[in-house]
Scaffold this motif. Structure first.
Motif, PDB file in Angstrom:
ATOM      1  N   ARG A   1      53.250  21.356  87.168  1.00  0.00           N
ATOM      2  CA  ARG A   1      52.041  21.582  86.376  1.00  0.00           C
ATOM      3  C   ARG A   1      50.796  21.322  87.221  1.00  0.00           C
ATOM      4  O   ARG A   1      50.797  20.437  88.073  1.00  0.00           O
ATOM      5  N   SER A   2      49.769  22.092  86.938  1.00  0.00           N
ATOM      6  CA  SER A   2      48.487  21.893  87.611  1.00  0.00           C
ATOM      7  C   SER A   2      47.371  22.032  86.581  1.00  0.00           C
ATOM      8  O   SER A   2      47.458  22.843  85.660  1.00  0.00           O
ATOM      9  N   LEU A   3      46.344  21.231  86.755  1.00  0.00           N
ATOM     10  CA  LEU A   3      45.198  21.235  85.855  1.00  0.00           C
ATOM     11  C   LEU A   3      44.006  21.836  86.579  1.00  0.00           C
ATOM     12  O   LEU A   3      43.749  21.512  87.737  1.00  0.00           O
ATOM     13  N   GLN A   4      43.310  22.725  85.907  1.00  0.00           N
ATOM     14  CA  GLN A   4      42.078  23.294  86.447  1.00  0.00           C
ATOM     15  C   GLN A   4      40.976  23.097  85.416  1.00  0.00           C
ATOM     16  O   GLN A   4      41.225  23.204  84.212  1.00  0.00           O
ATOM     17  N   ALA A   5      39.788  22.813  85.907  1.00  0.00           N
ATOM     18  CA  ALA A   5      38.659  22.572  85.012  1.00  0.00           C
ATOM     19  C   ALA A   5      37.392  23.094  85.661  1.00  0.00           C
ATOM     20  O   ALA A   5      37.311  23.239  86.877  1.00  0.00           O
ATOM     21  N   GLY A   6      36.401  23.371  84.834  1.00  0.00           N
ATOM     22  CA  GLY A   6      35.128  23.836  85.355  1.00  0.00           C
ATOM     23  C   GLY A   6      34.170  24.163  84.230  1.00  0.00           C
ATOM     24  O   GLY A   6      34.332  23.710  83.096  1.00  0.00           O
ATOM     25  N   ARG A   7      33.174  24.967  84.589  1.00  0.00           N
ATOM     26  CA  ARG A   7      32.152  25.393  83.628  1.00  0.00           C
ATOM     27  C   ARG A   7      32.213  26.904  83.486  1.00  0.00           C
ATOM     28  O   ARG A   7      32.553  27.612  84.437  1.00  0.00           O
ATOM     29  N   ALA A   8      31.870  27.361  82.295  1.00  0.00           N
ATOM     30  CA  ALA A   8      31.841  28.795  82.026  1.00  0.00           C
ATOM     31  C   ALA A   8      30.551  29.145  81.305  1.00  0.00           C
ATOM     32  O   ALA A   8      30.127  28.423  80.403  1.00  0.00           O
ATOM     33  N   THR A   9      29.958  30.237  81.708  1.00  0.00           N
ATOM     34  CA  THR A   9      28.864  30.850  80.965  1.00  0.00           C
ATOM     35  C   THR A   9      29.371  32.223  80.570  1.00  0.00           C
ATOM     36  O   THR A   9      29.766  33.015  81.427  1.00  0.00           O
ATOM     37  N   GLU A  10      29.407  32.489  79.271  1.00  0.00           N
ATOM     38  CA  GLU A  10      29.965  33.743  78.775  1.00  0.00           C
ATOM     39  C   GLU A  10      28.966  34.418  77.842  1.00  0.00           C
ATOM     40  O   GLU A  10      28.289  33.755  77.059  1.00  0.00           O
ATOM     41  N   VAL A  11      28.910  35.738  77.911  1.00  0.00           N
ATOM     42  CA  VAL A  11      28.022  36.530  77.061  1.00  0.00           C
ATOM     43  C   VAL A  11      28.889  37.405  76.164  1.00  0.00           C
ATOM     44  O   VAL A  11      29.798  38.094  76.647  1.00  0.00           O
ATOM     45  N   PHE A  12      28.607  37.364  74.871  1.00  0.00           N
ATOM     46  CA  PHE A  12      29.341  38.144  73.886  1.00  0.00           C
ATOM     47  C   PHE A  12      28.383  39.051  73.127  1.00  0.00           C
ATOM     48  O   PHE A  12      27.235  38.675  72.882  1.00  0.00           O
ATOM     49  N   VAL A  13      28.885  40.214  72.732  1.00  0.00           N
ATOM     50  CA  VAL A  13      28.134  41.155  71.906  1.00  0.00           C
ATOM     51  C   VAL A  13      28.997  41.503  70.700  1.00  0.00           C
ATOM     52  O   VAL A  13      30.200  41.760  70.842  1.00  0.00           O
ATOM     53  N   TRP A  14      28.392  41.493  69.523  1.00  0.00           N
ATOM     54  CA  TRP A  14      29.111  41.835  68.289  1.00  0.00           C
ATOM     55  C   TRP A  14      29.244  43.353  68.213  1.00  0.00           C
ATOM     56  O   TRP A  14      28.264  44.067  68.109  1.00  0.00           O
ATOM     57  N   ARG A  15      30.480  43.839  68.319  1.00  0.00           N
ATOM     58  CA  ARG A  15      30.778  45.271  68.235  1.00  0.00           C
ATOM     59  C   ARG A  15      32.100  45.456  67.516  1.00  0.00           C
ATOM     60  O   ARG A  15      33.045  44.707  67.771  1.00  0.00           O
ATOM     61  N   ASP A  16      32.187  46.450  66.688  1.00  0.00           N
ATOM     62  CA  ASP A  16      33.450  46.795  66.029  1.00  0.00           C
ATOM     63  C   ASP A  16      34.079  45.597  65.320  1.00  0.00           C
ATOM     64  O   ASP A  16      35.283  45.359  65.402  1.00  0.00           O
ATOM     65  N   SER A  17      33.265  44.811  64.651  1.00  0.00           N
ATOM     66  CA  SER A  17      33.703  43.663  63.847  1.00  0.00           C
ATOM     67  C   SER A  17      34.370  42.552  64.641  1.00  0.00           C
ATOM     68  O   SER A  17      35.221  41.817  64.126  1.00  0.00           O
ATOM     69  N   LEU A  18      34.009  42.426  65.919  1.00  0.00           N
ATOM     70  CA  LEU A  18      34.470  41.299  66.719  1.00  0.00           C
ATOM     71  C   LEU A  18      33.466  41.040  67.830  1.00  0.00           C
ATOM     72  O   LEU A  18      32.590  41.846  68.117  1.00  0.00           O
ATOM     73  N   TRP A  19      33.593  39.867  68.447  1.00  0.00           N
ATOM     74  CA  TRP A  19      32.735  39.500  69.569  1.00  0.00           C
ATOM     75  C   TRP A  19      33.423  39.943  70.854  1.00  0.00           C
ATOM     76  O   TRP A  19      34.476  39.427  71.203  1.00  0.00           O
ATOM     77  N   GLN A  20      32.833  40.912  71.528  1.00  0.00           N
ATOM     78  CA  GLN A  20      33.361  41.356  72.820  1.00  0.00           C
ATOM     79  C   GLN A  20      32.716  40.538  73.927  1.00  0.00           C
ATOM     80  O   GLN A  20      31.509  40.310  73.926  1.00  0.00           O
ATOM     81  N   ASN A  21      33.534  40.119  74.877  1.00  0.00           N
ATOM     82  CA  ASN A  21      33.057  39.338  76.009  1.00  0.00           C
ATOM     83  C   ASN A  21      32.566  40.314  77.077  1.00  0.00           C
ATOM     84  O   ASN A  21      33.360  40.934  77.770  1.00  0.00           O
ATOM     85  N   THR A  22      31.247  40.429  77.204  1.00  0.00           N
ATOM     86  CA  THR A  22      30.667  41.417  78.120  1.00  0.00           C
ATOM     87  C   THR A  22      30.517  40.896  79.539  1.00  0.00           C
ATOM     88  O   THR A  22      30.257  41.667  80.453  1.00  0.00           O
ATOM     89  N   GLY A  23      30.678  39.580  79.715  1.00  0.00           N
ATOM     90  CA  GLY A  23      30.579  39.042  81.060  1.00  0.00           C
ATOM     91  C   GLY A  23      30.685  37.542  81.077  1.00  0.00           C
ATOM     92  O   GLY A  23      30.441  36.873  80.078  1.00  0.00           O
ATOM     93  N   TRP A  24      31.090  37.030  82.238  1.00  0.00           N
ATOM     94  CA  TRP A  24      31.188  35.579  82.401  1.00  0.00           C
ATOM     95  C   TRP A  24      31.021  35.189  83.852  1.00  0.00           C
ATOM     96  O   TRP A  24      31.192  35.996  84.762  1.00  0.00           O
ATOM     97  N   HIS A  25      30.658  33.939  84.011  1.00  0.00           N
ATOM     98  CA  HIS A  25      30.583  33.315  85.333  1.00  0.00           C
ATOM     99  C   HIS A  25      31.287  31.969  85.217  1.00  0.00           C
ATOM    100  O   HIS A  25      30.936  31.149  84.377  1.00  0.00           O
ATOM    101  N   LEU A  26      32.298  31.759  86.042  1.00  0.00           N
ATOM    102  CA  LEU A  26      33.029  30.494  86.073  1.00  0.00           C
ATOM    103  C   LEU A  26      32.705  29.754  87.351  1.00  0.00           C
ATOM    104  O   LEU A  26      32.529  30.379  88.394  1.00  0.00           O
ATOM    105  N   ASP A  27      32.611  28.440  87.273  1.00  0.00           N
ATOM    106  CA  ASP A  27      32.489  27.634  88.481  1.00  0.00           C
ATOM    107  C   ASP A  27      33.282  26.351  88.302  1.00  0.00           C
ATOM    108  O   ASP A  27      33.700  26.013  87.196  1.00  0.00           O
ATOM    109  N   SER A  28      33.491  25.653  89.393  1.00  0.00           N
ATOM    110  CA  SER A  28      34.334  24.457  89.367  1.00  0.00           C
ATOM    111  C   SER A  28      33.640  23.265  88.722  1.00  0.00           C
ATOM    112  O   SER A  28      34.288  22.273  88.402  1.00  0.00           O
ATOM    113  N   GLY A  29      32.345  23.329  88.549  1.00  0.00           N
ATOM    114  CA  GLY A  29      31.623  22.220  87.956  1.00  0.00           C
ATOM    115  C   GLY A  29      31.247  21.130  88.946  1.00  0.00           C
ATOM    116  O   GLY A  29      30.749  20.084  88.580  1.00  0.00           O
ATOM    117  N   HIS A  30      31.482  21.380  90.244  1.00  0.00           N
ATOM    118  CA  HIS A  30      31.150  20.384  91.270  1.00  0.00           C
ATOM    119  C   HIS A  30      29.859  20.735  91.963  1.00  0.00           C
ATOM    120  O   HIS A  30      29.493  21.792  92.165  1.00  0.00           O
TER     121      HIS A  30
END
Length: 149
Positions: free
Chosen positions: A120-149
């Motif tokens: 097993r391995s654990l990974q953690a970090g920060r995420a910034t995600e952008v969602f747009v409401w389309r077709d009765s759900l939130w679509q994830n239009t983009g994200w940026h992940l980083d390690s948080g360090h």
């Protein structure tokens, strides 16, 4: 002076009412569930679900600074599945959200645990995600992940 005070009080009430209306928006109840669905669909290589939750113009930036379009995101989910690794745990211990009509931005800390070949391995970090409401759900239009360090 009294009119300035009354004006300020009215402005505060209007701002608070707008915020309360936003919080009562029934679409917001789906936001965090749709976000988690994107992550789980990627880890399980659920291509059909990913195609539903990711628009054709998605832009993703991962921890290694790789920029991906939709085809690359779908291919990376497939490659993860072929690696033999499995998601054991997914958690978002902190999430802040901003919602502007049909657009929502999530700022999160994430943690996930993977298992591969009994290890097993654990990974953690920060995420910034952008969602747009389309077709009765939130679509994830983009994200940026980083390690948080």
């Amino acid at each position: 002076m009294r009119s300035i005070f009354v004006g300020a009080v009215v402005l505060v009430f209007v701002a608070c009412a707008a915020h309360d209306v936003q919080r009562s928006d029934p679409r917001l109840a789906r936001l965090l569930a749709d976000r988690e669905a994107v992550w789980r669909a990627w880890f399980s290589n659920d291509q059909r679900r990913l195609e539903q939750l990711l628009p054709s113009d998605v832009v993703a930036i991962s921890n290694d600074t790789t920029w991906q379009d939709r085809a690359a995101v779908l291919a990376s989910a497939q490659a993860f599945a072929k690696s033999g690794a499995k998601l054991v745990r997914l958690d978002f211990p902190r999430t802040e959200q901003q919602v502007f009509g049909d657009v929502a931005i999530l700022y999160s800390r994430y943690e996930f645990e993977l298992e591969k070949n009994g290890r097993r391995s654990l990974q953690a970090g920060r995420a910034t995600e952008v969602f747009v409401w389309r077709d009765s759900l939130w679509q994830n239009t983009g994200w940026h992940l980083d390690s948080g360090h």
